[in-house]
Design a protein around this motif. Structure first.
Motif, PDB file in Angstrom:
ATOM      1  N   PRO A  24       0.827  -1.216   0.000  1.00 55.09           N
ATOM      2  CA  PRO A  24       0.000   0.000   0.000  1.00 55.09           C
ATOM      3  C   PRO A  24       0.855   1.256   0.000  1.00 55.09           C
ATOM      4  N   THR A  25       0.368   2.288  -0.679  1.00 51.48           N
ATOM      5  CA  THR A  25       1.096   3.550  -0.722  1.00 51.48           C
ATOM      6  C   THR A  25       1.229   4.129   0.686  1.00 51.48           C
ATOM      7  N   GLY A  26       2.367   4.818   0.891  1.00 49.41           N
ATOM      8  CA  GLY A  26       2.633   5.430   2.182  1.00 49.41           C
ATOM      9  C   GLY A  26       3.417   4.558   3.136  1.00 49.41           C
ATOM     10  N   SER A  27       3.555   3.270   2.836  1.00 52.18           N
ATOM     11  CA  SER A  27       4.290   2.364   3.729  1.00 52.18           C
ATOM     12  C   SER A  27       5.769   2.334   3.359  1.00 52.18           C
ATOM     13  N   ASP A  28       6.567   1.692   4.212  1.00 52.45           N
ATOM     14  CA  ASP A  28       8.000   1.524   3.981  1.00 52.45           C
ATOM     15  C   ASP A  28       8.289   0.088   3.549  1.00 52.45           C
ATOM     16  N   VAL A  29       9.189  -0.065   2.578  1.00 53.11           N
ATOM     17  CA  VAL A  29       9.520  -1.384   2.033  1.00 53.11           C
ATOM     18  C   VAL A  29      11.035  -1.572   2.091  1.00 53.11           C
ATOM     19  N   THR A  30      11.471  -2.752   2.503  1.00 57.36           N
ATOM     20  CA  THR A  30      12.894  -3.085   2.566  1.00 57.36           C
ATOM     21  C   THR A  30      13.193  -4.227   1.605  1.00 57.36           C
ATOM     22  N   GLY A  80      -6.698   5.559   2.423  1.00 59.24           N
ATOM     23  CA  GLY A  80      -6.499   6.886   1.872  1.00 59.24           C
ATOM     24  C   GLY A  80      -5.759   7.785   2.847  1.00 59.24           C
ATOM     25  N   SER A  81      -5.384   8.949   2.377  1.00 51.94           N
ATOM     26  CA  SER A  81      -4.713   9.914   3.233  1.00 51.94           C
ATOM     27  C   SER A  81      -5.736  10.910   3.748  1.00 51.94           C
ATOM     28  N   GLU A  82      -5.367  11.621   4.794  1.00 48.62           N
ATOM     29  CA  GLU A  82      -6.270  12.590   5.413  1.00 48.62           C
ATOM     30  C   GLU A  82      -5.599  13.941   5.455  1.00 48.62           C
ATOM     31  N   GLY A 112      -7.583   6.369  -5.996  1.00 50.77           N
ATOM     32  CA  GLY A 112      -7.125   6.724  -4.654  1.00 50.77           C
ATOM     33  C   GLY A 112      -8.131   7.633  -3.980  1.00 50.77           C
ATOM     34  N   GLU A 113      -8.077   7.677  -2.649  1.00 42.89           N
ATOM     35  CA  GLU A 113      -9.011   8.488  -1.886  1.00 42.89           C
ATOM     36  C   GLU A 113      -8.268   9.403  -0.933  1.00 42.89           C
ATOM     37  N   VAL A 114      -8.821  10.596  -0.751  1.00 41.25           N
ATOM     38  CA  VAL A 114      -8.280  11.579   0.181  1.00 41.25           C
ATOM     39  C   VAL A 114      -9.432  12.098   1.032  1.00 41.25           C
ATOM     40  N   HIS A 115      -9.263  12.040   2.354  1.00 36.53           N
ATOM     41  CA  HIS A 115     -10.281  12.541   3.268  1.00 36.53           C
ATOM     42  C   HIS A 115      -9.924  13.983   3.653  1.00 36.53           C
ATOM     43  N   LEU A 116     -10.770  14.906   3.274  1.00 34.08           N
ATOM     44  CA  LEU A 116     -10.549  16.325   3.574  1.00 34.08           C
ATOM     45  C   LEU A 116     -11.444  16.745   4.729  1.00 34.08           C
ATOM     46  N   LYS A 117     -10.832  17.378   5.729  1.00 30.31           N
ATOM     47  CA  LYS A 117     -11.574  17.905   6.869  1.00 30.31           C
ATOM     48  C   LYS A 117     -11.244  19.381   7.015  1.00 30.31           C
ATOM     49  N   VAL A 118     -12.243  20.220   6.803  1.00 24.28           N
ATOM     50  CA  VAL A 118     -12.067  21.671   6.928  1.00 24.28           C
ATOM     51  C   VAL A 118     -12.722  22.107   8.235  1.00 24.28           C
TER      52      VAL A 118
END
Length: 303
Positions: free
Chosen positions: A51-57, A123-125, A224-230
């Motif tokens: 998954p995107t955002g993770s670290d891989v070795t 998703g990212s926030e 992809g999804e992005v959660h926006l909180k204003v």
């Protein structure tokens, strides 16, 4: 007896076929040994999509399991300057998807292995306060080969089109009026894979889940999804301090002017009292002098 001996001795065609089979087996064994010699190194890579955002070795191992320092390659290009025991990819994105391998001077190269990256389902926030100039909704993908590429941003809850980009230009014919003149993307988004969306003047009502969809020839390639909180705007301590610094001089000046005007309209009673006292003392002194003069005149008349 002679007939039996002749039956036991193979004929010339039979010997030739047997020798051919033996030679074939030897060739296969040698090929297998050569193949195994070429694949002494094994690249250790996640077998499932990351998954995107993770670290891989990634690690380079010998067949016996030992980790060995090696050069790492991505898409045929070397990563880094020197040999190392592992390659760590932090905050992995879909642009990191592709073929990887490792190589050493002694053992040669490992077989190439494909690293698959998927957009995180969570998703990212992104969180901002109302009143900011703009907010960036991130979306990074690996652009596949093909024609008729386009990207769409949608609001999942409202089920409306937020932005569409294709053929290096924006296509806003079906854009919701809610987002008119408030969205933009990079002109080279479909070349770089950076499909991030800039939303200007975000409000509380813009909060929700935004979906980034890449399409090729009408088929969905990635999403992809992005959660926006204003959040509602609030006055911070820093902003309050700035307001005080600006307005305090005006307040102080106004206070001083009012104080001066008040003092001018109000009589100064202590000062008047001091004048009366001083006049009284002067009158007493004058009276005493008059008494002395009268006494002198009376004395001269007696003589």
């Amino acid at each position: 007896m002679k007939f039996m001996m002749e039956m036991m001795v193979p004929s010339e065609p039979q010997r030739s076929r047997k020798q051919g089979r033996v030679q074939g087996v030897c060739v296969l064994l040698l090929s297998a040994l050569a193949a195994s010699a070429d694949k002494v190194l094994i690249l250790e890579i996640p077998p499932h999509p990351v998954p995107t955002g993770s670290d891989v070795t990634l690690r380079c191992r010998l067949r016996n399991g030992d980790i060995i320092a090696a050069f790492f390659f991505f898409g045929g290009s070397r990563v880094g300057s020197g040999p190392k025991s592992e390659l760590i990819i932090t905050n992995i994105q879909q642009t990191d998807e592709g073929l990887y391998s490792c190589s050493t001077d002694m053992f040669g190269s490992s077989p190439q292995r494909f690293l698959k990256v998927k957009v995180s389902q969570d998703g990212s926030e992104v969180e901002v306060y109302e009143g900011v100039e703009s907010v960036l909704l991130p979306c990074q993908v690996s652009i596949p080969q093909g024609e008729d590429m386009k990207v769409m941003w949608k609001h999942r809850e409202f089920k409306i089109l937020v932005h569409m980009h294709g053929s290096d230009v924006d296509d806003l014919r079906n854009q919701s009026q809610r987002y008119a003149n408030r969205t933009s993307m990079r002109a080279d988004a479909l070349q770089t894979g950076d499909l991030s969306l800039t939303l200007r003047n975000p409000t509380v009502s813009d909060s929700g889940t935004y979906t980034c969809i890449l399409q090729r020839d009408g088929r969905e390639e990635s999403q992809g999804e992005v959660h926006l909180k204003v959040k509602a705007s609030s006055v911070s301590l820093r902003r309050l301090f700035c307001h005080l610094v600006v307005f305090c001089p005006y307040c102080i000046s106004t206070g001083l002017l009012l104080s001066i005007c008040y003092n001018k309209k109000t009589p100064n009673r202590p000062a008047a009292s001091m004048e009366v006292t001083q006049q009284h003392e002067e009158a007493q002194a004058l009276a005493e002098e008059c008494d002395d003069v009268t006494a002198d005149v009376t004395t001269e008349h007696a003589f």
